[in-house]
Enzyme design. Structure first.
Site, PDB file in Angstrom:
ATOM      1  N   ARG A 114       0.814  -1.229   0.000  1.00 29.51           N
ATOM      2  CA  ARG A 114       0.000   0.000   0.000  1.00 29.51           C
ATOM      3  C   ARG A 114       0.845   1.276   0.000  1.00 29.51           C
ATOM      4  NH1 ARG A 114      -4.029  -2.452   3.652  1.00 29.51           N
ATOM      5  NH2 ARG A 114      -2.450  -2.054   5.217  1.00 29.51           N
ATOM      6  N   ASP A 124       7.843 -24.234   5.688  1.00 28.76           N
ATOM      7  CA  ASP A 124       8.133 -24.571   7.078  1.00 28.76           C
ATOM      8  C   ASP A 124       9.640 -24.357   7.169  1.00 28.76           C
ATOM      9  OD1 ASP A 124       9.056 -25.863   9.396  1.00 28.76           O
ATOM     10  OD2 ASP A 124       7.168 -26.937   9.512  1.00 28.76           O
ATOM     11  N   HIS A 125      10.057 -23.210   7.696  1.00 29.38           N
ATOM     12  CA  HIS A 125      11.465 -22.847   7.519  1.00 29.38           C
ATOM     13  C   HIS A 125      12.410 -23.804   8.249  1.00 29.38           C
ATOM     14  CE1 HIS A 125      11.195 -20.705  11.383  1.00 29.38           C
ATOM     15  NE2 HIS A 125      12.524 -20.660  11.377  1.00 29.38           N
ATOM     16  N   LYS A 128      16.649 -25.735   7.282  1.00 30.94           N
ATOM     17  CA  LYS A 128      17.879 -25.692   8.100  1.00 30.94           C
ATOM     18  C   LYS A 128      18.768 -26.888   7.765  1.00 30.94           C
ATOM     19  CE  LYS A 128      15.614 -23.351  12.000  1.00 30.94           C
ATOM     20  NZ  LYS A 128      16.276 -22.095  12.294  1.00 30.94           N
ATOM     21  N   GLU A 132      13.011 -20.966  23.381  1.00 32.40           N
ATOM     22  CA  GLU A 132      13.476 -19.620  23.011  1.00 32.40           C
ATOM     23  C   GLU A 132      13.576 -18.775  24.270  1.00 32.40           C
ATOM     24  OE1 GLU A 132      12.013 -18.300  18.840  1.00 32.40           O
ATOM     25  OE2 GLU A 132      10.304 -19.172  19.860  1.00 32.40           O
ATOM     26  N   ASP A 143       1.653 -22.190  16.885  1.00 30.40           N
ATOM     27  CA  ASP A 143       2.764 -21.451  16.263  1.00 30.40           C
ATOM     28  C   ASP A 143       3.885 -22.388  15.814  1.00 30.40           C
ATOM     29  OD1 ASP A 143       4.319 -19.203  15.475  1.00 30.40           O
ATOM     30  OD2 ASP A 143       5.367 -19.206  17.398  1.00 30.40           O
ATOM     31  N   HIS A 148       6.719 -26.960  12.782  1.00 28.27           N
ATOM     32  CA  HIS A 148       8.136 -27.309  12.949  1.00 28.27           C
ATOM     33  C   HIS A 148       8.346 -28.619  13.720  1.00 28.27           C
ATOM     34  CE1 HIS A 148       8.433 -23.306  11.533  1.00 28.27           C
ATOM     35  NE2 HIS A 148       8.533 -22.670  12.682  1.00 28.27           N
TER      36      HIS A 148
END
Ligand code: BG6
Length: 512
Positions: free
Chosen positions: A67, A203-204, A208, A242, A261, A266
């Site tokens: 935008r 799915d990052h 890896k 984390e 999440d 993952h």
């Protein structure tokens, strides 16, 4: 295979050597959601890192759609700052200048037909000027409730279908729904516009290096395979801890919580890679088939109330810093019931894994940042030592250290020097830092390159996503029906209920 001239020809020679770098063909990447965190911190830097490694074609184009009232130059400045702050590889002016020639910005909004017509015209112009050849990947780094509108606009404007040999692909980021029913709806919307083969769900974790190495560890070695089953494994613990809190992320996270999440995607993907059988080959279909079998055979250990735990961080200490609890973070209300810690216990109904619990846990504001997969082995059936000699011997373990300090640890017992026969745990370590000179690429570098190459192995398919929700839904329903999350102090390892859940079977969580 003899040739016509009678000389031997090695058929393997004719195939491309898989060690050669894979370079993307002419193409463009269009990012929706350019002002978001993901675009700035991960996507833009990854595009630059790929260019820096020589893996993008000279004709590559990066198009932003949003935008903001930006010119191409404003967009280039935004990408420049993102690359300066977050790229993995060093900044090279020549690489940057060549890459930036292919930057375009299209100003528009999702519900406006004219904006998408302008996008179509810009892409046609890029095809003509830079030779992107009609190959376009649309990266939806936007909230899922905007997917239907954007997909529909791509269909209406003709951008979803390509002519001849060109391709169109769509890349979508999680959350893939809120539960099974909404995931099905979302998949139906996306698949009504793009065939499944053109849909790349990110799915990052699968991007890896340490996660891809699970397949090498298991299927390139003879050493571990005989141990990889209920005969020797007592249980498996998958931890994604984390230390960061959720300041600034309320908009995404409140009402979503830790299980949706990261467990839904993952952690269940990590579990599938650990538990699956050897695929016939690494062809995407074969790999997916094996992961799907595991997910389809996965059950919650019952009763769920005793085999799952959730918590929400309260105030506490992170190192020497005093930190606030979730309810004091901006955007979260004082009565938020969003869990920031989740643990579940699963079992895989198969000959290999019968009776072996898989414990999955994740949390924010825990003791430290660490992701690991630990196979904890059964105790030796008999110990011919005096009891006092083995007090410091625990169970053998193979620990895949996903991050940080990437590597693998094998824990076993060893005689303490100079003792008569005292046995204590020791670790044998493989560490990426000392074994390899090459640095590992970021997950997004690998995944964006795979999208441009049309290589789908590392992207979960529709069925995997839906099966994962089938596993998680009963836990979420049980939580919704029963009370609120327990509170745990920031900087600790989660709520007491998580320890109690393990203690009931005489086990305990690892303290990585
Ligand atoms: C994301 C989650 O998928 O993964 C975040 O949405 C989490 O909540 C992040 O912080 C962690 O990724 P990584 O690669 O830093 O472990």
């Amino acid at each position: 295979m003899p040739r016509e001239d009678g000389r031997w020809r090695n058929p393997l020679r004719d195939r491309r050597d898989k060690r050669l770098p894979r370079i993307a063909g002419p193409s463009s990447l269009i990012i929706f959601g350019v002002t978001g965190d993901l675009a700035r911190k991960k996507l833009m830097p990854a595009v630059y890192d790929l260019a820096n490694r020589g893996l993008l074609p000279p004709s590559f184009a990066l198009v932003g759609f949003g935008r903001r009232d930006w010119t191409d130059e404003d967009f280039a400045n935004v990408v420049h700052d993102a690359v300066r702050d977050h790229s993995r590889t060093g900044f090279r002016e020549d690489v940057w200048e060549r890459l930036a020639e292919g930057f375009r910005f299209v100003q528009g909004s999702f519900d406006d037909d004219a904006s998408f017509d302008r996008l179509r015209d810009s892409l046609a112009a890029l095809d003509a000027e830079r030779g992107t050849d009609g190959n376009h990947a649309f990266y939806l780094s936007i909230p899922p409730n905007a997917f239907p509108t954007v997909c529909e606009q791509l269909r209406r404007s003709g951008l979803a279908t390509a002519d001849g040999d060109s391709w169109r692909r769509v890349v979508i980021e999680k959350p893939f729904g809120h539960d099974l029913a909404s995931a099905r709806k979302l998949n139906a919307v996306v698949n009504s516009v793009f065939p499944e083969s053109s849909v790349f769900r990110i799915d990052h974790y699968l991007g890896k290096e340490t996660v891809q190495n699970i397949l090498a560890l298991r299927f390139a070695n003879q050493l571990f395979d005989p141990l990889w089953s209920s005969h020797y494994v007592d249980h498996v613990q998958i931890t994604m801890a984390e230390d960061i809190g959720l300041g600034g992320r309320a908009g995404y996270y409140d009402g979503i919580g830790a299980a949706r999440d990261v467990i839904q995607n993952h952690l269940l993907q990590l579990m599938a890679l650990v538990a699956m059988e050897e695929p016939i080959s690494f062809e995407p279909k074969q790999l997916q088939a094996e992961k799907i079998k595991v997910l389809a055979a996965t059950r919650n250990i019952l009763p769920i109330e005793a085999n799952a735990a959730r918590g929400q961080y309260g105030p506490g200490w992170q190192g020497s810093e005093r930190v606030a609890g979730l309810k004091e973070e901006a955007g979260f209300s004082a009565d938020s019931t969003t869990e920031t810690f989740a643990a579940i216990a699963l079992e895989v109904d198969s000959r290999r894994w019968a009776g072996v619990p898989f414990y999955l846990r994740t949390g924010k504001r825990l003791g430290r940042r660490v992701t690991e997969i630990a196979l904890v082995f059964k105790r030796a059936p008999h110990l011919p030592f005096d009891k006092t000699m083995t007090e410091e011997l625990s169970q053998n373990a193979l620990v895949i250290r996903v991050q940080p300090d990437e590597g693998i640890t094998l824990r076993f017992g060893s005689k303490v020097p100079a003792s008569s026969m005292e046995v204590r745990d020791v670790n044998m370590d493989f560490s990426y830092g000392s074994a390899f000179t090459e640095a590992s690429p970021e997950a997004y570098e690998r995944l964006i390159l795979d999208v441009l190459l049309g290589e789908p192995s590392l992207f979960p398919v529709n069925e995997e996503v839906e099966l994962s929700w089938e596993i998680l839904d009963p836990v979420l329903n049980s939580w919704a029906a029963n009370g609120t999350p327990d509170t745990y102090e920031s900087g600790t390892w989660g709520p007491k209920s998580a320890d109690e859940m393990m203690a009931r079977t005489g086990r305990s969580w690892r303290r990585p």
